[in-house]
Design a protein around this motif. Structure first.
Motif, PDB file in Angstrom:
ATOM      1  N   UNK A  24      22.704  18.604  18.546  1.00 31.41           N
ATOM      2  CA  UNK A  24      22.533  19.530  17.169  1.00 31.41           C
ATOM      3  C   UNK A  24      23.056  21.319  17.780  1.00 31.41           C
ATOM      4  N   UNK A  25      23.312  22.166  17.106  1.00 28.36           N
ATOM      5  CA  UNK A  25      22.520  23.245  17.075  1.00 28.36           C
ATOM      6  C   UNK A  25      21.825  23.767  17.722  1.00 28.36           C
ATOM      7  N   UNK A  26      20.795  23.636  17.875  1.00 30.77           N
ATOM      8  CA  UNK A  26      19.525  23.869  18.466  1.00 30.77           C
ATOM      9  C   UNK A  26      19.470  23.632  20.105  1.00 30.77           C
ATOM     10  N   UNK A  27      20.257  22.111  20.117  1.00 27.74           N
ATOM     11  CA  UNK A  27      20.180  22.166  21.546  1.00 27.74           C
ATOM     12  C   UNK A  27      20.732  22.793  22.160  1.00 27.74           C
ATOM     13  N   UNK A  28      22.586  23.473  21.518  1.00 27.26           N
ATOM     14  CA  UNK A  28      23.046  24.020  22.332  1.00 27.26           C
ATOM     15  C   UNK A  28      22.603  25.643  22.379  1.00 27.26           C
ATOM     16  N   UNK A  29      22.188  25.853  21.093  1.00 26.26           N
ATOM     17  CA  UNK A  29      21.292  27.537  21.210  1.00 26.26           C
ATOM     18  C   UNK A  29      19.914  27.699  22.594  1.00 26.26           C
ATOM     19  N   UNK A  30      19.278  26.316  22.767  1.00 26.76           N
ATOM     20  CA  UNK A  30      17.766  26.398  23.760  1.00 26.76           C
ATOM     21  C   UNK A  30      19.011  26.665  24.897  1.00 26.76           C
ATOM     22  N   UNK A  31      20.090  25.126  25.294  1.00 27.01           N
ATOM     23  CA  UNK A  31      20.702  25.619  26.990  1.00 27.01           C
ATOM     24  C   UNK A  31      20.946  26.676  27.291  1.00 27.01           C
ATOM     25  N   UNK A  32      21.955  27.103  25.893  1.00 28.62           N
ATOM     26  CA  UNK A  32      22.488  28.481  25.993  1.00 28.62           C
ATOM     27  C   UNK A  32      21.622  29.735  26.198  1.00 28.62           C
ATOM     28  N   UNK A  33      20.740  29.936  26.137  1.00 29.29           N
ATOM     29  CA  UNK A  33      19.119  30.595  26.050  1.00 29.29           C
ATOM     30  C   UNK A  33      18.770  30.564  27.420  1.00 29.29           C
ATOM     31  N   UNK A  34      18.312  29.148  27.708  1.00 30.34           N
ATOM     32  CA  UNK A  34      17.412  28.942  28.880  1.00 30.34           C
ATOM     33  C   UNK A  34      18.386  28.766  30.053  1.00 30.34           C
ATOM     34  N   UNK A  35      19.529  28.382  29.705  1.00 31.91           N
ATOM     35  CA  UNK A  35      20.036  28.749  31.430  1.00 31.91           C
ATOM     36  C   UNK A  35      21.415  29.415  31.075  1.00 31.91           C
ATOM     37  N   UNK A  36      21.933  28.799  30.293  1.00 38.91           N
ATOM     38  CA  UNK A  36      23.601  30.221  30.216  1.00 38.91           C
ATOM     39  C   UNK A  36      23.188  31.921  31.116  1.00 38.91           C
ATOM     40  N   UNK A  37      22.635  32.304  30.061  1.00 39.21           N
ATOM     41  CA  UNK A  37      22.562  33.030  30.242  1.00 39.21           C
ATOM     42  C   UNK A  37      21.231  34.050  31.263  1.00 39.21           C
ATOM     43  N   UNK A  38      20.429  33.037  31.292  1.00 40.58           N
ATOM     44  CA  UNK A  38      20.144  33.543  32.670  1.00 40.58           C
ATOM     45  C   UNK A  38      20.658  33.406  34.181  1.00 40.58           C
TER      46      UNK A  38
END
Length: 52
Positions: A24-38
């Protein structure tokens, strides 16, 4: 394409860990915040924006 696959893979793992049967969007958001932005792939999280 590789980065997208990696992000979806991380989101799918998170979804599975929380017992979800789909990503879900929640999972994509979390992956983005915790991995992709870092990793400096992105500067913001497009999945947490509200629909206009």
């Amino acid at each position: 394409m590789g980065r997208v696959a990696r992000l979806i893979g991380i989101a799918a793992s998170d979804a599975a860990l929380r017992g979800a049967d789909k990503v879900e969007a929640y999972d994509l958001s979390r992956a983005t915040r915790e991995f992709a932005i870092g990793a400096k792939w992105l500067t913001d999280d497009p999945f947490s924006r509200k629909a206009i």
